[in-house]
Write a protein that holds these residues in place. Structure first.
Motif, PDB file in Angstrom:
ATOM      1  N   ASN A 112     -12.278  -0.550  48.823  1.00 59.63           N
ATOM      2  CA  ASN A 112     -11.831  -1.034  47.533  1.00 59.63           C
ATOM      3  C   ASN A 112     -12.741  -1.196  46.516  1.00 59.63           C
ATOM      4  O   ASN A 112     -13.373  -1.918  46.350  1.00 59.63           O
ATOM      5  N   CYS A 116     -13.872  -8.237  50.101  1.00 59.72           N
ATOM      6  CA  CYS A 116     -13.185  -7.319  49.701  1.00 59.72           C
ATOM      7  C   CYS A 116     -13.053  -6.228  50.759  1.00 59.72           C
ATOM      8  O   CYS A 116     -14.279  -5.904  51.444  1.00 59.72           O
ATOM      9  N   SER A 125       1.336  -1.860  46.930  1.00 57.12           N
ATOM     10  CA  SER A 125      -0.012  -2.246  46.590  1.00 57.12           C
ATOM     11  C   SER A 125       0.013  -3.693  47.047  1.00 57.12           C
ATOM     12  O   SER A 125       0.638  -4.326  47.479  1.00 57.12           O
ATOM     13  N   SER A 155     -12.426  -3.685  43.290  1.00 55.77           N
ATOM     14  CA  SER A 155     -12.712  -5.051  43.770  1.00 55.77           C
ATOM     15  C   SER A 155     -14.080  -5.271  43.962  1.00 55.77           C
ATOM     16  O   SER A 155     -14.619  -6.436  43.288  1.00 55.77           O
TER      17      SER A 155
END
Length: 210
Positions: A175, A171, A64, A178
């Protein structure tokens, strides 16, 4: 799980959809407030060296991202801690880097590290286009619990101490988590730009700090 059970119970008690959704809204507000109140930001210190190591290893093991953790991915924890202390003072910065304060997001109820967030004190050309003022990361096993939104809210409060009244946060386009953290804290979308080194599309948001 507690909130899901309560919400389910409330739904069974009423056939009024408006009342149901109002109840859910109140539950979400109550939950997010509770999460926020149980968190605090602390400067990086050797007191949390073991937890930082565990934080790093679990994220790497799951392939990740570690945005908002400086160079932690590539260096040992002791070096990272010293580096974080130096960078906050504007000392020993790599070429092209600006002063930045690295925080640990600690859950007060059990002194557990649940996230990390970095505030850059100003912007250069790269940060203005791609990196932004703030980068953040939640521990891999603590995600989807509301910590991201709460951690960012705490960081925005710290920005006042740096005389920042408007901050840029970016971001990755894909995502969703986020993006929600940014929007939940009042982010206003400006545009999307492609970062040339990693070849990723980054959405750029501005937040006015009140």
């Amino acid at each position: 799980q507690l909130y899901e059970n309560i919400a389910s119970h409330c739904f069974r008690l009423t056939s009024d959809n408006i009342q149901y959704f109002d109840t859910i809204k109140l539950l979400i507000i109550f939950n997010s407030t509770g999460v926020y109140m149980d968190l605090e930001l602390k400067l990086v210190s050797y007191d949390y060296a073991q937890q930082i190591e565990e934080f790093k290893n679990l994220i790497l093991a799951n392939n990740s991202n570690m945005d908002g953790t400086g160079n932690l991915k590539d260096i040992d924890v002791d070096t990272f801690i010293k580096q974080s202390i130096d960078w906050a003072k504007g000392e020993n910065l790599p070429n092209g880097f600006l002063p930045a304060t690295q925080y640990l997001c600690i859950r007060k109820s059990d002194n557990q590290l649940v996230g990390m967030i970095q505030i850059r004190h100003s912007l250069n050309d790269y940060l203005l286009n791609y990196g932004g003022h703030i980068g953040y990361c939640i521990a891999y096993d603590q995600r989807q619990k509301g910590y991201g939104t709460a951690q960012l809210k705490l960081a925005l409060e710290q920005c006042k101490n740096l005389n920042l009244n408007r901050v840029l946060i970016t971001c990755r386009k894909e995502n969703v988590g986020s993006k929600k953290c940014i929007l939940n804290n009042g982010g206003i979308y400006e545009d999307t730009r492609c970062e040339p080194n990693r070849k990723v599309w980054l959405e750029r948001y501005w937040i006015d700090i009140k």
